[in-house]
Design an enzyme around this catalytic site. Structure first.
Site, PDB file in Angstrom:
ATOM      1  N   TYR A 156       0.841  -1.214   0.000  1.00  0.00           N
ATOM      2  CA  TYR A 156       0.000   0.000   0.000  1.00  0.00           C
ATOM      3  C   TYR A 156       0.875   1.263   0.000  1.00  0.00           C
ATOM      4  CZ  TYR A 156      -3.789   3.134   1.544  1.00  0.00           C
ATOM      5  OH  TYR A 156      -4.709   4.157   1.652  1.00  0.00           O
ATOM      6  N   LYS A 160       1.139   4.233  -2.826  1.00  0.00           N
ATOM      7  CA  LYS A 160       0.810   5.629  -2.524  1.00  0.00           C
ATOM      8  C   LYS A 160       2.016   6.558  -2.740  1.00  0.00           C
ATOM      9  CE  LYS A 160      -3.497   4.927  -1.547  1.00  0.00           C
ATOM     10  NZ  LYS A 160      -4.541   5.482  -2.432  1.00  0.00           N
TER      11      LYS A 160
HETATM   12  P1  NAD Z   1     -13.419   2.496   0.599  1.00  0.00           P
HETATM   13  O1  NAD Z   1     -13.001   1.069   0.618  1.00  0.00           O
HETATM   14  O2  NAD Z   1     -14.484   2.922   1.535  1.00  0.00           O
HETATM   15  O3  NAD Z   1     -13.885   2.883  -0.892  1.00  0.00           O
HETATM   16  C1  NAD Z   1     -13.125   2.541  -2.010  1.00  0.00           C
HETATM   17  C2  NAD Z   1     -14.034   2.520  -3.237  1.00  0.00           C
HETATM   18  O4  NAD Z   1     -13.210   2.153  -4.369  1.00  0.00           O
HETATM   19  C3  NAD Z   1     -15.168   1.477  -3.155  1.00  0.00           C
HETATM   20  O5  NAD Z   1     -16.388   2.060  -3.545  1.00  0.00           O
HETATM   21  C4  NAD Z   1     -14.714   0.389  -4.128  1.00  0.00           C
HETATM   22  O6  NAD Z   1     -15.805  -0.306  -4.739  1.00  0.00           O
HETATM   23  C5  NAD Z   1     -13.921   1.203  -5.158  1.00  0.00           C
HETATM   24  N1  NAD Z   1     -12.975   0.372  -5.905  1.00  0.00           N
HETATM   25  C6  NAD Z   1     -12.098  -0.529  -5.403  1.00  0.00           C
HETATM   26  N2  NAD Z   1     -11.440  -1.139  -6.406  1.00  0.00           N
HETATM   27  C7  NAD Z   1     -11.907  -0.618  -7.564  1.00  0.00           C
HETATM   28  C8  NAD Z   1     -11.626  -0.859  -8.942  1.00  0.00           C
HETATM   29  N3  NAD Z   1     -10.727  -1.762  -9.327  1.00  0.00           N
HETATM   30  N4  NAD Z   1     -12.305  -0.141  -9.875  1.00  0.00           N
HETATM   31  C9  NAD Z   1     -13.245   0.777  -9.502  1.00  0.00           C
HETATM   32  N5  NAD Z   1     -13.542   1.037  -8.212  1.00  0.00           N
HETATM   33  C10 NAD Z   1     -12.894   0.358  -7.262  1.00  0.00           C
HETATM   34  O7  NAD Z   1     -12.075   3.318   0.790  1.00  0.00           O
HETATM   35  P2  NAD Z   1     -11.832   4.815   1.337  1.00  0.00           P
HETATM   36  O8  NAD Z   1     -11.388   4.727   2.734  1.00  0.00           O
HETATM   37  O9  NAD Z   1     -12.982   5.700   0.972  1.00  0.00           O
HETATM   38  O10 NAD Z   1     -10.539   5.203   0.480  1.00  0.00           O
HETATM   39  C11 NAD Z   1     -10.596   6.000  -0.697  1.00  0.00           C
HETATM   40  C12 NAD Z   1      -9.180   6.361  -1.113  1.00  0.00           C
HETATM   41  O11 NAD Z   1      -8.537   7.079  -0.051  1.00  0.00           O
HETATM   42  C13 NAD Z   1      -8.290   5.146  -1.382  1.00  0.00           C
HETATM   43  O12 NAD Z   1      -7.416   5.428  -2.459  1.00  0.00           O
HETATM   44  C14 NAD Z   1      -7.510   4.999  -0.100  1.00  0.00           C
HETATM   45  O13 NAD Z   1      -6.297   4.334  -0.295  1.00  0.00           O
HETATM   46  C15 NAD Z   1      -7.310   6.454   0.274  1.00  0.00           C
HETATM   47  N6  NAD Z   1      -7.002   6.665   1.686  1.00  0.00           N
HETATM   48  C16 NAD Z   1      -7.854   6.238   2.655  1.00  0.00           C
HETATM   49  C17 NAD Z   1      -7.509   6.446   3.998  1.00  0.00           C
HETATM   50  C18 NAD Z   1      -8.420   6.002   5.125  1.00  0.00           C
HETATM   51  O14 NAD Z   1      -7.987   6.096   6.286  1.00  0.00           O
HETATM   52  N7  NAD Z   1      -9.626   5.510   4.857  1.00  0.00           N
HETATM   53  C19 NAD Z   1      -6.321   7.093   4.314  1.00  0.00           C
HETATM   54  C20 NAD Z   1      -5.478   7.527   3.297  1.00  0.00           C
HETATM   55  C21 NAD Z   1      -5.840   7.310   1.980  1.00  0.00           C
END
Ligand code: NAD
Length: 248
Positions: A156, A160
């Site tokens: 991951y 990133k």
């Molecule tokens: P989440 O799991 O709630 O949502 C992710 C969404 O991406 C889902 O709707 C899923 O269906 C979709 N998805 C996954 N694989 C896919 C694909 N191959 N094609 C199309 N859609 C796809 O995650 P989140 O927490 O909302 O995270 C969103 C972004 O923010 C991600 O890139 C994550 O790495 C980043 N992020 C999250 C956090 C956190 O603490 N939640 C922190 C830093 C960064």
């Protein structure tokens, strides 16, 4: 407010979580929104209906952002449905955490593909439209662990960190065409992704965050509105940390 009035935005992975929150904020600022997600139709449709309540055009498209052929077809469909494409948010992402010694090759590949290859696939597919318009803005969702690292997240964190290098390089490549490219590095955000973590780990994270609370998806969405709007028209190639001071 109408910071994004009459702009058309594509947001990946916006059926739920941070992406959904970005889509809602964009819509509340007057943008039309196209969502690309692999989520089941009922979840995608529910989100689309919710966002359509803002009196803008919102459509959902079922596609896997790692699949270049599917993405090209969908982008052409979106261009037909919406006309110009002003904003792209590469948000779709997954985790497959494990210590490196136990990490399966398929979990390495999956995370790199969904989190990093998708940014290449989407940004490339959108280029001809933005170059033709001579305007556009791309926002990539990275993470503070792409900068600081995190045990159990080599795949991951690498994905990133890769997004940050991609963002800075693309910004240099397309700035002369009036296209901007920036990244947001969220810290610990309350979503389905982090719900899987044990209570103890969540407590530990909260303790090390100077603002003493996890981020809400809306905290990330506010930064995305800024980067998508003309308020940031002289900002490109940058990474905005939205992490409650976790990383300084
Ligand atoms: P989440 O799991 O709630 O949502 C992710 C969404 O991406 C889902 O709707 C899923 O269906 C979709 N998805 C996954 N694989 C896919 C694909 N191959 N094609 C199309 N859609 C796809 O995650 P989140 O927490 O909302 O995270 C969103 C972004 O923010 C991600 O890139 C994550 O790495 C980043 N992020 C999250 C956090 C956190 O603490 N939640 C922190 C830093 C960064």
């Amino acid at each position: 407010m109408d910071l994004l009035l009459n702009k058309n935005a594509i947001i990946t992975g916006a059926a739920r979580g941070i992406g959904k929150s970005i889509a809602m904020k964009f819509a509340s600022e007057g943008a039309n929104v196209a969502i690309i997600d692999i989520a089941p139709d009922d979840i995608l449709n529910e989100t689309v209906n919710e966002i359509s309540g803002f009196n803008i055009v919102c459509k959902g498209y079922n596609a896997d952002v790692t699949n270049a052929q599917q993405v090209e077809t969908i982008i052409n469909e979106i261009a037909k449905d919406f006309g110009k494409i002003n904003i792209l948010v590469n948000n779709a992402g997954i985790t497959r955490d494990n210590l490196l010694i136990r990490m399966k090759e398929e979990d390495w590949d999956k995370v790199i593909n969904v989190n990093l290859k998708s940014v290449f696939v989407m940004s490339k597919a959108i280029q001809p439209f933005m170059i033709h318009q001579r305007s556009g803005t791309i926002i990539n969702i990275s993470s503070v662990v792409g900068i600081a690292g995190n045990a159990g997240q080599t795949n991951y964190s690498a994905s990133k960190a890769g997004i940050i290098g991609f963002t800075k390089s693309l910004a240099k490549e397309i700035g002369s065409r009036n296209i901007r490219c920036n990244a947001i590095a969220p810290g610990f955000v309350e979503t389905e992704m982090t719900k899987q973590l044990p209570e103890e780990v969540i407590k530990q994270y909260t303790q090390i965050i100077p603002l003493k609370r996890p981020a809400k998806p809306e905290d990330i969405a506010n930064a995305a509105v800024f980067l998508a709007s003309d308020m940031s028209s002289y900002i490109t190639g940058q990474v905005i940390h939205v992490c409650g001071g976790m990383l300084t």
